[in-house]
Design a protein around this motif. Structure first.
Motif, mmCIF file in Angstrom:
data_model
loop_
_atom_site.group_PDB
_atom_site.id
_atom_site.type_symbol
_atom_site.label_atom_id
_atom_site.label_comp_id
_atom_site.label_asym_id
_atom_site.label_seq_id
_atom_site.Cartn_x
_atom_site.Cartn_y
_atom_site.Cartn_z
ATOM 1 N N PRO A 41 40.137 34.392 131.363
ATOM 2 C CA PRO A 41 39.246 35.232 131.547
ATOM 3 C C PRO A 41 39.996 36.980 131.951
ATOM 4 N N GLU A 42 39.490 37.943 131.344
ATOM 5 C CA GLU A 42 39.867 39.037 131.214
ATOM 6 C C GLU A 42 39.818 39.713 132.688
ATOM 7 N N GLY A 43 38.427 39.533 133.374
ATOM 8 C CA GLY A 43 38.103 39.951 134.404
ATOM 9 C C GLY A 43 38.779 39.412 135.753
ATOM 10 N N PHE A 44 38.924 38.040 135.530
ATOM 11 C CA PHE A 44 39.813 37.482 136.448
ATOM 12 C C PHE A 44 41.427 38.100 136.416
ATOM 13 N N LEU A 45 41.788 38.187 135.226
ATOM 14 C CA LEU A 45 43.174 38.768 135.381
ATOM 15 C C LEU A 45 43.226 40.050 136.074
ATOM 16 N N ARG A 46 42.293 41.196 135.853
ATOM 17 C CA ARG A 46 42.379 42.304 136.540
ATOM 18 C C ARG A 46 42.157 42.005 138.087
ATOM 19 N N GLN A 47 41.205 41.204 138.514
ATOM 20 C CA GLN A 47 41.468 40.847 139.903
ATOM 21 C C GLN A 47 42.787 40.248 140.429
ATOM 22 N N ALA A 48 43.442 39.393 139.661
ATOM 23 C CA ALA A 48 44.806 38.839 140.148
ATOM 24 C C ALA A 48 45.778 39.892 140.073
ATOM 25 N N TRP A 49 45.579 41.208 139.427
ATOM 26 C CA TRP A 49 46.650 42.076 139.575
ATOM 27 C C TRP A 49 46.423 43.020 140.467
ATOM 28 N N VAL A 50 45.450 42.882 141.358
ATOM 29 C CA VAL A 50 45.250 43.683 142.539
ATOM 30 C C VAL A 50 45.953 43.175 143.594
ATOM 31 N N PRO A 51 46.819 44.026 144.395
ATOM 32 C CA PRO A 51 47.510 43.411 145.575
ATOM 33 C C PRO A 51 46.600 43.099 146.914
ATOM 34 N N ARG A 52 46.962 41.994 147.286
ATOM 35 C CA ARG A 52 46.026 41.478 148.464
ATOM 36 C C ARG A 52 46.839 41.344 149.627
ATOM 37 N N GLY A 53 48.310 41.066 149.470
ATOM 38 C CA GLY A 53 49.000 40.780 150.709
ATOM 39 C C GLY A 53 50.487 41.144 150.302
ATOM 40 N N GLN A 54 51.509 41.130 151.346
ATOM 41 C CA GLN A 54 52.439 41.592 151.301
ATOM 42 C C GLN A 54 53.682 40.554 151.772
ATOM 43 N N SER A 55 54.740 40.092 151.258
ATOM 44 C CA SER A 55 55.619 39.187 151.730
ATOM 45 C C SER A 55 56.126 39.483 152.875
ATOM 46 N N ALA A 56 56.485 39.055 153.894
ATOM 47 C CA ALA A 56 57.205 39.521 155.226
ATOM 48 C C ALA A 56 58.607 39.274 154.786
ATOM 49 N N TRP A 57 59.025 38.354 153.795
ATOM 50 C CA TRP A 57 60.125 38.011 153.594
ATOM 51 C C TRP A 57 60.859 38.849 152.661
ATOM 52 N N SER A 58 60.336 39.268 151.573
ATOM 53 C CA SER A 58 60.897 40.118 150.506
ATOM 54 C C SER A 58 60.328 41.482 150.333
ATOM 55 N N GLY A 59 59.263 41.770 151.235
ATOM 56 C CA GLY A 59 58.334 43.094 151.166
ATOM 57 C C GLY A 59 57.533 43.183 149.829
ATOM 58 N N GLN A 60 57.373 42.296 148.887
ATOM 59 C CA GLN A 60 56.681 42.676 147.654
ATOM 60 C C GLN A 60 55.312 42.106 147.901
ATOM 61 N N ARG A 61 54.551 42.927 147.009
ATOM 62 C CA ARG A 61 53.247 42.892 147.169
ATOM 63 C C ARG A 61 52.810 41.326 146.305
ATOM 64 N N TYR A 62 51.597 41.092 146.457
ATOM 65 C CA TYR A 62 51.102 39.607 145.746
ATOM 66 C C TYR A 62 49.745 39.970 145.552
ATOM 67 N N GLY A 63 49.208 39.345 144.296
ATOM 68 C CA GLY A 63 47.891 39.433 143.884
ATOM 69 C C GLY A 63 47.319 38.092 144.005
ATOM 70 N N LEU A 64 46.963 37.483 142.850
ATOM 71 C CA LEU A 64 46.274 36.104 142.711
ATOM 72 C C LEU A 64 47.465 35.448 141.879
ATOM 73 N N GLY A 65 48.368 34.874 142.419
ATOM 74 C CA GLY A 65 49.313 34.321 141.871
ATOM 75 C C GLY A 65 50.342 35.079 141.178
ATOM 76 N N TRP A 66 50.455 36.292 141.206
ATOM 77 C CA TRP A 66 51.191 37.507 140.489
ATOM 78 C C TRP A 66 51.564 38.140 141.539
ATOM 79 N N TRP A 67 53.112 38.479 141.508
ATOM 80 C CA TRP A 67 53.900 39.398 142.310
ATOM 81 C C TRP A 67 53.507 40.798 141.324
ATOM 82 N N ILE A 68 53.461 42.065 142.415
ATOM 83 C CA ILE A 68 53.196 43.138 141.640
ATOM 84 C C ILE A 68 54.396 44.352 142.298
ATOM 85 N N ALA A 69 54.803 44.856 141.341
ATOM 86 C CA ALA A 69 55.960 46.163 141.662
ATOM 87 C C ALA A 69 56.000 47.134 140.841
#
Length: 339
Positions: free
Chosen positions: A249-277
């Motif tokens: 679903p295209e709408g779900f992909l759009r949601q998946a690519w919105v950052p929701r958190g950030q890894s304390a270990w790497s500092g990298q942002r995370y959406g729904l199953g995807w890392w974002i940089a």
């Protein structure tokens, strides 16, 4: 900021910045990727590399191991696959949505001693690694996979944050998601991956590790060929479409690519199953597996990049940074400089 190397950081390496929108560049001549190919050949443990622009491979190389059509263990990159299966499950009505509490689905799988806050964990919390449970990755991994009940062990961890709080990267959280998918659909997760996702893409998903209760390992040990990983990435880059069919679903992909958190270990942002940089002014969405199993999407450039690597290697500091550096310093200049 994540620095692949000091030189890469100065040149525009992986940054935690607002996305920039740049005009996609035309496909470069093969000679402009020569430096990237040379760097790839020198990257420790790298097995294969595919660089495709607008769906057409412009670089395909096997450095060691099997061919591009041979399945290989993609490790935690399978967490991204699992997340997309959840999106398909929502679209098909198997799951209700991101705000759906998962406790009623898991029911008896929740141990008696589990913190009551487990009842407030939603599907979205699992997908964004914000369940609040103490992680099973890292120091706890060995005890977890040696336990008699992986789902129960993960759900019985102490709550170290509220559901929806900090991102706490944990393969146990992904395995709980695997249990949710299997219970809600009444099918194996391998069958879901095959029927919902990879058969439409023209690929087969081999059998992979199961836990003591027979549940497929959620978020690890899945095997896909580099070509299958490329086609999955292309499907996502094209808004979930493949050969005129809406697979994800295209709408779900759009949601998946919105950052929701950030890894304390790497500092990298995370959406729904995807890392974002961010790399060289380009937004990058990527799947990341131990040892260097990488899938990078750069939609503005029409790029999909696959890297597979030796999976059974000791953990080495900076392992993933060598793959980021290959992308940032070896591949992207061919598409962003002097075109």
């Amino acid at each position: 900021m994540i620095q692949t190397t000091r030189r890469a950081a100065l040149a525009g390496g992986f940054l935690l910045m607002a996305p920039a929108t740049l005009r996609a560049q035309p496909r470069p001549p093969a000679g402009r990727l020569a430096a990237g190919l040379e760097r790839a050949a020198e990257t420790p443990g790298l097995r294969s590399l595919i660089v495709a622009q607008h769906g057409t491979p412009v670089l395909e190389r096997v450095f060691r191991g099997g061919g591009l059509d041979r399945p290989t263990n993609i490790k935690s990159a399978s967490k991204t696959i699992l997340a997309m299966l959840a999106g398909i499950a929502i679209e098909r009505g198997v799951l209700e949505g991101l705000d759906q509490p998962v406790a009623p689905i898991l029911a008896s799988r929740i141990p008696r001693e589990a913190d009551p806050a487990v009842r407030r964990i939603t599907l979205g919390h699992l997908l964004s690694m914000q369940a609040g449970l103490e992680p099973t990755s890292g120091a706890n991994y060995g005890r977890w996979v040696s336990s008699r009940d992986w789902v129960g062990f993960a759900l019985g961890r102490p709550m170290v944050d509220e559901p929806g709080g900090r991102m706490l990267y944990s393969t146990g959280t992904s395995h709980i998601l695997s249990a949710v998918l299997a219970r809600a659909s009444r099918r194996s997760v391998r069958d879901l991956a095959q029927d919902w996702l990879f058969r439409p893409l023209g690929h087969n998903v081999p059998e992979w590790t199961r836990d003591p209760q027979g549940l497929h390992f959620g978020g690890n040990e899945m095997a896909l060929s580099p070509q299958a990983l490329l086609d999955f990435g292309e499907c996502c880059r094209n808004g979930g479409r493949h050969a005129g069919r809406q697979v994800i679903p295209e709408g779900f992909l759009r949601q998946a690519w919105v950052p929701r958190g950030q890894s304390a270990w790497s500092g990298q942002r995370y959406g729904l199953g995807w890392w974002i940089a961010e790399a060289r002014g380009q937004t990058v969405f990527f799947a990341w597996g131990y040892g260097g199993q990488m899938l990078y999407l750069l939609p503005a450039l029409g790029l999909t990049v696959v890297m597979t690597s030796d999976a059974d290697v000791p953990r080495v500091r900076g392992q993933v940074q060598t793959r980021h550096a290959l992308l940032v310093e070896g591949i992207l200049p061919a598409f962003t400089e002097g075109a």
